[in-house]
Motif scaffolding. Structure first.
Motif, PDB file in Angstrom:
ATOM      1  N   TYR A 131       0.831  -1.203   0.000  1.00 56.70           N
ATOM      2  CA  TYR A 131       0.000   0.000   0.000  1.00 56.70           C
ATOM      3  C   TYR A 131       0.865   1.251   0.000  1.00 56.70           C
ATOM      4  CZ  TYR A 131      -2.970   3.778   1.617  1.00 56.70           C
ATOM      5  OH  TYR A 131      -3.611   4.987   1.728  1.00 56.70           O
ATOM      6  N   MET A 132       1.941   1.265   0.784  1.00 59.39           N
ATOM      7  CA  MET A 132       2.804   2.445   0.828  1.00 59.39           C
ATOM      8  C   MET A 132       3.483   2.685  -0.519  1.00 59.39           C
ATOM      9  SD  MET A 132       2.356   3.977   3.567  1.00 59.39           S
ATOM     10  CE  MET A 132       3.554   5.234   3.089  1.00 59.39           C
ATOM     11  N   VAL A 133       3.866   1.610  -1.209  1.00 57.66           N
ATOM     12  CA  VAL A 133       4.433   1.767  -2.549  1.00 57.66           C
ATOM     13  C   VAL A 133       3.382   2.375  -3.490  1.00 57.66           C
ATOM     14  CG1 VAL A 133       5.400   0.557  -4.548  1.00 57.66           C
ATOM     15  CG2 VAL A 133       6.091  -0.107  -2.235  1.00 57.66           C
ATOM     16  N   PHE A 134       2.147   1.915  -3.357  1.00 59.76           N
ATOM     17  CA  PHE A 134       1.049   2.463  -4.162  1.00 59.76           C
ATOM     18  C   PHE A 134       0.871   3.955  -3.891  1.00 59.76           C
ATOM     19  CE2 PHE A 134      -3.485   3.671  -4.034  1.00 59.76           C
ATOM     20  CZ  PHE A 134      -3.799   3.556  -5.377  1.00 59.76           C
ATOM     21  N   VAL A 135       0.924   4.355  -2.622  1.00 56.54           N
ATOM     22  CA  VAL A 135       0.759   5.768  -2.262  1.00 56.54           C
ATOM     23  C   VAL A 135       1.855   6.601  -2.903  1.00 56.54           C
ATOM     24  CG1 VAL A 135       0.859   7.412  -0.348  1.00 56.54           C
ATOM     25  CG2 VAL A 135      -0.497   5.329  -0.133  1.00 56.54           C
ATOM     26  N   ILE A 136       3.088   6.128  -2.847  1.00 54.35           N
ATOM     27  CA  ILE A 136       4.201   6.893  -3.425  1.00 54.35           C
ATOM     28  C   ILE A 136       4.108   6.920  -4.950  1.00 54.35           C
ATOM     29  CG2 ILE A 136       6.715   6.915  -3.719  1.00 54.35           C
ATOM     30  CD1 ILE A 136       6.878   5.749  -0.859  1.00 54.35           C
ATOM     31  N   ALA A 137       3.723   5.797  -5.545  1.00 52.32           N
ATOM     32  CA  ALA A 137       3.637   5.709  -7.007  1.00 52.32           C
ATOM     33  C   ALA A 137       2.502   6.561  -7.575  1.00 52.32           C
ATOM     34  CB  ALA A 137       3.466   4.259  -7.442  1.00 52.32           C
ATOM     35  N   THR A 138       1.507   6.852  -6.757  1.00 45.63           N
ATOM     36  CA  THR A 138       0.373   7.684  -7.186  1.00 45.63           C
ATOM     37  C   THR A 138       0.250   8.869  -6.236  1.00 45.63           C
ATOM     38  OG1 THR A 138      -1.190   6.369  -5.870  1.00 45.63           O
ATOM     39  CG2 THR A 138      -0.840   5.695  -8.150  1.00 45.63           C
TER      40      THR A 138
END
Length: 528
Positions: free
Chosen positions: A334-341
């Motif tokens: 989820y944290m990777v998703f937040v940074i990627a978007t």
């Protein structure tokens, strides 16, 4: 040391112990049975309560939650409805709309919209609230899959009840289920993909990795790319637990699974719907503390930082070695998703919906750990009741966004605008909903006049900012005949263009305090 032979007196003496001693080992299973009955009874209540909160008074539409996205889905459903409806059954207004108004852009496979359009054919009219019933069924299906997942992660019925109960009654889950959005299907298909991963185990043959990666990749198409990072991170956690990091990185199966999961979404975004590639990741905004603060506030509003911190604490202190990496993988994904978007995750609250199934699953270690400390049936029962109360009332915080409805104009006023301009007319508009309300209710080809937030985003993306006069001329060149202003709070930030319109163009129609229509084909200079 002398051993007792089979049939010895020592064994006979054991068999002659009092009946209470013989029965004592059976007390634990009986207690477990009681706890299981209570936990599953509460679970049944939480599922029914969550479903009821979704469909109760859902015929009032749209709510104030991300109005533009609700109208976009309703407009896509209309496009499909009019395409499959015989022209002989269409009204004159519908025929003009279908022939002259531009189609709403599609960003993900329009599954929800297609089913809603089919429902329109059955009931004989458009009714966007119908989508809520489909979303509720999808959410229930996702809950059933989640139950299968948590049964693999824990045998504790209380933890299973808490996970599914939170999923059914989380505030953001209730909101997105009632607002004609693709998130319910996105979450349900992610849960199905995760269940397939846990059910099959880490693949160690090409045959298994090919079917698993392909199946998961297709399931992620419900909303392309959104759940990719959490799913692949969970798969990584499973691999770490089952084969270790050295084998995970040295064998090709881990890489193959990630590629197969990503390919369908990449194909959709790059080939089928390239217009989906809006601005999501802006490196410059990674250091914008105000955006990070806004994201933190979203998490507080929809989940509560106390809940999230206890979930993390439960994973660290109480999760088993077998599943700990999967829990950590879900949250790390989820944290990777937040940074990627980063731009959209921190400025669009519905991006937080990605966290709903993750928090639900990650509740398991916390509840497991707490109830392992409870040996008495009465204490466990009280704990279940307290959980039931908490999970029943958490959805109440969604009330304001569920019960407040967006209606800047009445249906008669929207119809009057359509009549004044002409059905199918090409207009540009200042509204709160990116002009989608005018397009839907007034049957106009309405275009959005960019607001301050849009211009700020263009500037952050390095795009050239045109003057408001140049922008207006571009709209006129594209065929806009009228400029409609819905008199809401937004007009306070649009004084320059409003003053320019008032000086240059005649007003063709107005309702005091509601709307103003400027005729772009009738400049005041021409009249003079």
């Amino acid at each position: 040391m002398r051993t007792k032979k089979k049939g010895s007196k020592a064994q006979e003496s054991n068999s002659s112990k009092p009946a209470t001693d013989i029965a004592s080992p059976q007390n634990a299973p009986q207690t477990d049975d009681w706890i299981r009955v209570v936990a599953y009874a509460v679970l049944a209540w939480l599922v029914v309560w969550g479903a009821w909160q979704r469909v109760e008074s859902c015929d009032r539409w749209p709510s104030t939650y991300h109005i533009m996205r609700q109208y976009m889905s309703a407009l896509r459903a209309r496009d499909i409805y009019l395409a499959i409806m015989p022209s002989s059954q269409q009204s004159e207004k519908e025929q003009i709309y279908y022939q002259q108004v531009s189609r709403e852009e599609v960003y993900e496979p329009p599954i929800n919209e297609s089913i809603t359009a089919l429902a329109y054919l059955v009931i004989g009219k458009e009714s966007p609230s119908v989508s809520t019933y489909f979303s509720t069924l999808v959410w229930l299906a996702g809950g059933a899959v989640l139950f299968l997942i948590v049964r693999q992660l824990t045998k504790n019925p209380i933890a299973q009840m808490a996970a599914v109960g939170f999923y059914m009654n989380s505030p953001l889950g209730l909101i997105v289920s009632r607002t004609f959005q693709p998130e319910p299907l996105m979450i349900a298909t992610f849960l199905l993909a995760l269940w397939l991963v846990l059910r099959s185990g880490y693949p160690t043959t090409w045959r298994r990795v090919l079917w698993l990666g392909t199946a998961c990749g297709m399931l992620l198409l419900a909303k392309p790319g959104f759940m990719l990072f959490p799913l692949c991170a969970a798969f990584t956690g499973l691999g770490l637990a089952e084969v270790g990091i050295k084998r995970l990185l040295s064998e090709p199966y881990w890489y193959a699974y990630g590629i197969l999961c990503a390919l369908p979404s990449l194909f959709w975004i790059q080939v089928v719907c390239p217009q989906q590639q809006g601005v999501s990741f802006l490196p410059a905004l990674l250091w914008d503390m105000s955006l990070w603060g806004q994201w933190i506030q979203y998490l507080e509003d929809y989940y509560g930082w106390t809940t999230l911190l206890f979930v993390i604490l439960g994973i660290v202190l109480a999760s088993s070695d077998r599943w700990r990496w999967i829990y950590l993988g879900l949250l790390a994904g989820y944290m990777v998703f937040v940074i990627a978007t980063n731009y959209r995750s921190m400025s669009h609250t519905y991006y937080c919906a990605v966290l709903i199934p993750l928090v639900s699953i990650c509740l398991c270690p916390l509840i497991d750990g707490l109830f392992q400390l409870t040996k008495r049936k009465a204490h466990a029962t009280i704990g279940i009741m307290l959980l039931a109360v908490w999970l029943t009332q958490i959805g109440f915080s969604a009330g304001p966004e569920i019960q407040s409805y967006y209606a800047p104009l009445s249906e008669l006023e929207y119809a009057a605008i359509g009549h004044a301009v002409g059905v199918g007319g090409n207009v540009v508009a200042i509204t709160e909903d990116y002009a989608r309300g005018l397009k839907y209710h007034s049957y106009l080809d309405a275009k959005h006049w960019p607001h301050g937030g849009d211009i700020k985003l263009q500037r952050a993306a390095g795009e050239e900012i045109e003057s408001y006069t140049t922008r207006l001329e571009n709209f006129r060149t594209d065929g806009a005949t009228h400029f409609i202003v819905i008199l809401t709070e937004r007009v306070h930030g649009e004084q320059e263009i409003l003053q320019y319109l008032a000086e240059k163009y005649t007003i063709s129609s107005t309702v005091n305090g509601k709307y103003v229509i400027f005729d772009l084909n009738k400049p005041k200079a021409d009249q003079e």
